[in-house]
Scaffold this motif. Structure first.
Motif, PDB file in Angstrom:
ATOM      1  N   SER A  40       5.113  -7.920  -2.658  1.00  0.00           N
ATOM      2  CA  SER A  40       3.812  -7.454  -2.162  1.00  0.00           C
ATOM      3  C   SER A  40       2.695  -8.206  -2.870  1.00  0.00           C
ATOM      4  CB  SER A  40       3.650  -5.954  -2.405  1.00  0.00           C
ATOM      5  OG  SER A  40       4.695  -5.223  -1.784  1.00  0.00           O
ATOM      6  N   THR A  41       1.625  -8.480  -2.144  1.00  0.00           N
ATOM      7  CA  THR A  41       0.433  -9.090  -2.743  1.00  0.00           C
ATOM      8  C   THR A  41      -0.721  -8.101  -2.830  1.00  0.00           C
ATOM      9  OG1 THR A  41      -0.286  -9.909  -0.579  1.00  0.00           O
ATOM     10  CG2 THR A  41       1.061 -11.397  -1.946  1.00  0.00           C
ATOM     11  N   VAL A  42      -0.604  -6.974  -2.134  1.00  0.00           N
ATOM     12  CA  VAL A  42      -1.607  -5.901  -2.198  1.00  0.00           C
ATOM     13  C   VAL A  42      -0.863  -4.581  -2.356  1.00  0.00           C
ATOM     14  CG1 VAL A  42      -3.476  -4.695  -1.017  1.00  0.00           C
ATOM     15  CG2 VAL A  42      -3.222  -7.166  -0.721  1.00  0.00           C
ATOM     16  N   ILE A  43      -1.199  -3.830  -3.414  1.00  0.00           N
ATOM     17  CA  ILE A  43      -0.572  -2.528  -3.667  1.00  0.00           C
ATOM     18  C   ILE A  43      -1.673  -1.517  -3.954  1.00  0.00           C
ATOM     19  CG2 ILE A  43       0.983  -1.216  -5.151  1.00  0.00           C
ATOM     20  CD1 ILE A  43       2.457  -3.814  -5.765  1.00  0.00           C
ATOM     21  N   ILE A  55       1.541  11.668  -4.549  1.00  0.00           N
ATOM     22  CA  ILE A  55       1.506  10.271  -4.992  1.00  0.00           C
ATOM     23  C   ILE A  55       1.817   9.426  -3.762  1.00  0.00           C
ATOM     24  CG2 ILE A  55       2.570   8.496  -6.448  1.00  0.00           C
ATOM     25  CD1 ILE A  55       3.394  10.749  -8.363  1.00  0.00           C
ATOM     26  N   LYS A  56       0.891   8.538  -3.437  1.00  0.00           N
ATOM     27  CA  LYS A  56       1.074   7.707  -2.250  1.00  0.00           C
ATOM     28  C   LYS A  56       0.904   6.241  -2.629  1.00  0.00           C
ATOM     29  CE  LYS A  56      -0.668   7.153   2.508  1.00  0.00           C
ATOM     30  NZ  LYS A  56      -1.671   7.646   3.479  1.00  0.00           N
ATOM     31  N   VAL A  57       1.895   5.423  -2.257  1.00  0.00           N
ATOM     32  CA  VAL A  57       1.865   3.993  -2.562  1.00  0.00           C
ATOM     33  C   VAL A  57       1.958   3.218  -1.249  1.00  0.00           C
ATOM     34  CG1 VAL A  57       2.972   2.090  -3.800  1.00  0.00           C
ATOM     35  CG2 VAL A  57       2.956   4.387  -4.807  1.00  0.00           C
ATOM     36  N   VAL A  58       0.995   2.338  -1.048  1.00  0.00           N
ATOM     37  CA  VAL A  58       0.929   1.520   0.165  1.00  0.00           C
ATOM     38  C   VAL A  58       1.017   0.051  -0.243  1.00  0.00           C
ATOM     39  CG1 VAL A  58      -0.421   0.938   2.219  1.00  0.00           C
ATOM     40  CG2 VAL A  58      -0.547   3.254   1.247  1.00  0.00           C
ATOM     41  N   ASP A  59       1.940  -0.706   0.368  1.00  0.00           N
ATOM     42  CA  ASP A  59       2.052  -2.131   0.036  1.00  0.00           C
ATOM     43  C   ASP A  59       2.205  -2.956   1.303  1.00  0.00           C
ATOM     44  OD1 ASP A  59       4.860  -2.721   0.783  1.00  0.00           O
ATOM     45  OD2 ASP A  59       5.432  -1.473  -0.905  1.00  0.00           O
ATOM     46  N   ASN A  60       2.080  -4.268   1.150  1.00  0.00           N
ATOM     47  CA  ASN A  60       2.249  -5.196   2.269  1.00  0.00           C
ATOM     48  C   ASN A  60       3.450  -6.103   2.048  1.00  0.00           C
ATOM     49  OD1 ASN A  60       1.284  -6.774   0.194  1.00  0.00           O
ATOM     50  ND2 ASN A  60      -0.083  -7.998   1.497  1.00  0.00           N
ATOM     51  N   GLY A  61       4.483  -5.537   1.396  1.00  0.00           N
ATOM     52  CA  GLY A  61       5.672  -6.312   1.071  1.00  0.00           C
ATOM     53  C   GLY A  61       6.560  -6.584   2.279  1.00  0.00           C
ATOM     54  N   ARG A  62       7.784  -7.011   1.986  1.00  0.00           N
ATOM     55  CA  ARG A  62       8.696  -7.410   3.054  1.00  0.00           C
ATOM     56  C   ARG A  62       9.155  -6.237   3.905  1.00  0.00           C
ATOM     57  NH1 ARG A  62      13.009 -10.777  -0.435  1.00  0.00           N
ATOM     58  NH2 ARG A  62      12.944  -8.771  -1.518  1.00  0.00           N
ATOM     59  N   GLY A  63       9.069  -5.026   3.371  1.00  0.00           N
ATOM     60  CA  GLY A  63       9.501  -3.875   4.132  1.00  0.00           C
ATOM     61  C   GLY A  63      11.013  -3.670   4.054  1.00  0.00           C
ATOM     62  N   ILE A  64      11.477  -2.600   4.689  1.00  0.00           N
ATOM     63  CA  ILE A  64      12.890  -2.215   4.653  1.00  0.00           C
ATOM     64  C   ILE A  64      13.480  -2.363   6.052  1.00  0.00           C
ATOM     65  CG2 ILE A  64      14.505  -0.340   4.113  1.00  0.00           C
ATOM     66  CD1 ILE A  64      12.246   0.827   2.321  1.00  0.00           C
ATOM     67  N   PRO A 182      -1.301 -10.621 -12.362  1.00  0.00           N
ATOM     68  CA  PRO A 182      -2.691 -10.879 -11.967  1.00  0.00           C
ATOM     69  C   PRO A 182      -2.825 -11.489 -10.575  1.00  0.00           C
ATOM     70  CG  PRO A 182      -1.949 -12.497 -13.584  1.00  0.00           C
ATOM     71  CD  PRO A 182      -0.879 -11.463 -13.500  1.00  0.00           C
ATOM     72  N   ASN A 183      -1.712 -11.980 -10.013  1.00  0.00           N
ATOM     73  CA  ASN A 183      -1.741 -12.555  -8.666  1.00  0.00           C
ATOM     74  C   ASN A 183      -1.551 -11.491  -7.587  1.00  0.00           C
ATOM     75  OD1 ASN A 183       0.909 -12.207  -9.656  1.00  0.00           O
ATOM     76  ND2 ASN A 183       1.736 -13.566  -8.087  1.00  0.00           N
ATOM     77  N   VAL A 184      -1.448 -10.236  -7.979  1.00  0.00           N
ATOM     78  CA  VAL A 184      -1.310  -9.118  -7.034  1.00  0.00           C
ATOM     79  C   VAL A 184      -2.565  -8.261  -7.125  1.00  0.00           C
ATOM     80  CG1 VAL A 184       0.019  -7.059  -6.419  1.00  0.00           C
ATOM     81  CG2 VAL A 184       1.205  -9.109  -7.230  1.00  0.00           C
ATOM     82  N   GLY A 200      -6.450  -9.968  -7.451  1.00  0.00           N
ATOM     83  CA  GLY A 200      -5.200 -10.640  -7.143  1.00  0.00           C
ATOM     84  C   GLY A 200      -5.327 -12.144  -7.043  1.00  0.00           C
ATOM     85  N   ASN A 201      -6.355 -12.726  -7.686  1.00  0.00           N
ATOM     86  CA  ASN A 201      -6.548 -14.179  -7.604  1.00  0.00           C
ATOM     87  C   ASN A 201      -5.808 -14.938  -8.706  1.00  0.00           C
ATOM     88  OD1 ASN A 201      -8.034 -13.611  -9.877  1.00  0.00           O
ATOM     89  ND2 ASN A 201     -10.007 -14.258  -9.040  1.00  0.00           N
TER      90      ASN A 201
END
Length: 613
Positions: A40-43, A55-64, A182-184, A200-201
């Motif tokens: 993920s690059t955004v969490i 507790i809620k976690v949202v990401d833009n990763g590869r998914g399941i 730091p890249n996330v 995330g830069n």
């Protein structure tokens, strides 16, 4: 009839949850680590009521993948490893496959996910049972929400501390994640209010500024070191910025946050005598190594680790931090504080320079014409000679500087010799017989004369306190008698005593004879001091010669240094500054107090309202 039986799966999961899910912050850690493993690059993490409500976690990763949905809450179901051999080279943050099963056993979990080129899905799992299995709308990545934590294990709620403590632990977990990656882009939201958000830069220094503020980020020093097995990168913070505990030493290995006492101690040792006792540095370091050199499968939290070639890494870490500190001028600056009534808008910070605004004023500053100040008291020549003695006089005898009798009290036309550690400094006076006032093109400097000589004498004494063949022989040796309990310890530590400069031998069942003792034991009754020293060593479980040398050097340097309210003449102050410049670390006394402080011309002009910004 046999009494042993296998526990049902739902009870097994509750037992496992006791190890993995200690508190809400444990859940945040496990879920965010899964998001990071999914590239993920955004969490984004949303917390309600310190995690006890939601507790809620949202990401833009590869998914399941849709086909894996039925295995998500099974114990030891994982995509991270396949064979036992891979346990010895873990390359992901998670690998046990226990987190979701443990969380689902003690809370209500709603999970929505979609992998590229796969069917999106939504699962609701509560108390070890599936409630729903539906198709979700298309969105690459994963959203997982944990609600009603410990709803079916009320006994666990008794061990949850107050909500403020739980919130603090979640913030701590998220801050360490942001520092390690730091890249996330991380975002943490408490009850609808943002706590922090990173870009995330990839700029670690910018992350430090967001989390710890400009005072810390503007005082960072880059650390880089490499060996065949290890690579160390990151930042440490200048010694004048301290904390009251070691929790601000942020260490990660292969971007995994770890707690390692010896590694933290190696960093603290590198700051030796640069900070006061009971104060600790701030550090943000990542160590890259072959995963085969680290065992993370030690504790369920995966924070405690075991290292191969540990000694090599400790030496490399301490040397890297020392080099970063020694290559930098560590004179603290006195900054003018803007009154609270004044409101100044802060512009974007340039992380490539430490004080850009100050630098602009320095570049345009014209130093004043050197004049002879009338700040030195006329005192008898004999008093001036005895006021200050060169601490290196015995080791490096120097010729006395003679001045004409009719010369003014202060004549200074030649610059001081070039120094490696200190900048060019021009002595202009003395304040209260305690502080030496100096200047250069950047502003004004104040030097504490006692702290300065303390540093000079400390380094000299520490280097010379133990030498081969250095000692005072006794015409009539001293004989000491100890109890049987002490005899066993003394026999084990005879080598340590000899390394301190003693000639000591066992002369009876309980007797020891000392025929030579170190020259640095200068007392009216050396026999008593020797006896006390031997007793001290026998009572110390882990006696360290170097630590004892240090304690003796600090004590002796403090007692022998010039005190406050002691007026010096120009030659004495120049000699003091010259010797200070030869020190390996001229910025602090052995107790960690600053020797020299700096007030820039820019700050002085602000105090006099010459600069209105």
């Amino acid at each position: 009839m046999g009494q042993i039986h296998v526990l049902p799966a739902h009870i097994q999961n509750k037992i496992a949850a006791g190890e993995v899910v200690e508190r809400p912050s444990s859940i945040v850690k496990e879920i965010v680590e899964n998001s990071l493993d999914a590239h993920s690059t955004v969490i984004e993490v949303f917390i309600k009521n310190s995690g006890m409500e939601s507790i809620k976690v949202v990401d833009n990763g590869r998914g399941i993948d849709y086909e894996d949905r039925t295995l998500l809450f099974e114990r030891h179901a994982t995509s991270k490893i396949d064979t036992a051999y891979e346990l010895f080279e873990i390359r992901s943050l998670g690998f046990r496959g226990e987190a979701l099963a443990s969380i689902g056993a003690v809370a209500k979990v709603t999970l929505e996910s979609m992998r590229e080129d796969s069917t999106p899905f939504k699962i609701v799992y509560a108390g070890g049972k599936y409630d729903e299995d539906t198709v979700w709308h298309e969105r690459r990545g994963t959203i997982i929400e944990i609600e009603d934590l410990f709803f079916n294990t009320p006994a666990r709620l008794k061990y949850i501390k107050n909500l403020r403590t739980e919130a603090g632990k979640i913030i701590d977990i998220m801050q360490r994640m942001a520092l390690n990656y730091p890249n996330v882009s991380f975002r943490l939201v408490f009850d609808g209010k943002d706590r922090f958000k990173t870009t995330g830069n990839g700029n670690l220094k910018e992350v430090i500024n967001i989390l710890y503020g400009i005072q810390v980020s503007s005082n960072t020093l880059e650390v880089q070191a490499e060996s065949p097995d290890y690579k160390i990168e990151g930042y440490i913070v200048r010694p004048e910025v301290t904390r009251s505990n070691r929790n601000y030493i942020n260490l990660s290995i292969n971007h995994r946050h770890v707690r390692h006492f010896k590694l933290s101690e190696s960093i603290i040792n590198a700051y030796h005598t640069l900070q006061p006792k009971e104060k600790y540095p701030l550090a943000f370091l990542n160590i890259t190594m072959d995963p085969k050199l680290i065992d993370v499968n030690v504790h369920p939290s995966k924070v405690e680790v075991k290292l191969s070639k540990e000694t090599e890494l400790l030496k490399l870490t301490e040397r890297a931090v020392k080099e970063a500190l020694m290559e930098t001028e560590l004179i603290p600056e006195v900054e003018h504080k803007t009154p609270k009534s004044e409101k100044n808008e802060q512009t974007a910070m340039d992380f490539t320079a430490r004080h850009e605004q100050i630098r602009e004023h320095i570049d345009s500053y014209t130093p004043p014409v050197r004049q002879t100040p009338e700040t030195f008291k006329e005192r008898p020549e004999q008093e001036q000679k005895s006021a200050y003695t060169n601490p290196f006089q015995e080791a490096r005898p120097a010729q006395k500087e003679s001045a004409p009798k009719d010369a003014p009290a202060y004549v200074y036309n030649e610059p001081l010799p070039k120094k490696e550690k200190l900048p060019y400094l021009e002595i202009i006076g003395q304040l209260h017989g305690t502080y030496i006032i100096m200047q250069n093109e950047t502003g004004m400097y104040l030097m504490d004369q006692h702290a300065a000589q303390e540093r000079i004498k400390y380094e000299y004494i520490y280097a010379n306190i133990i030498k081969e063949n250095d000692g005072i022989p006794l015409l009539i040796p001293y004989t000491f008698e100890f109890s049987f309990d002490d005899v066993i310890t003394i026999d084990e530590k005879l080598d340590e005593l000899q390394s301190l400069g003693f000639d000591i031998e066992k002369s009876g069942v309980k007797q020891y004879t000392v025929s030579r003792y170190p020259s640095w034991i200068k007392a009216k009754n050396p026999e008593e001091d020797i006896n006390d020293l031997i007793e001290f060593i026998t009572e110390t479980d882990n006696f360290d010669v170097n630590k004892y040398r240090e304690e003796m050097s600090i004590m002796m340097s403090c007692k022998q240094s010039i005190k406050a309210n002691h007026y010096l003449d120009k030659n004495q102050m120049t000699a003091l500054l010259k010797e200070l410049g030869k020190c390996a670390s001229p910025y602090t006394c052995p107790h960690g107090r600053p020797v020299i402080i700096h007030m820039t011309t820019y700050e002085i002009e602000r105090l006099f309202n010459r600069i209105m910004k």
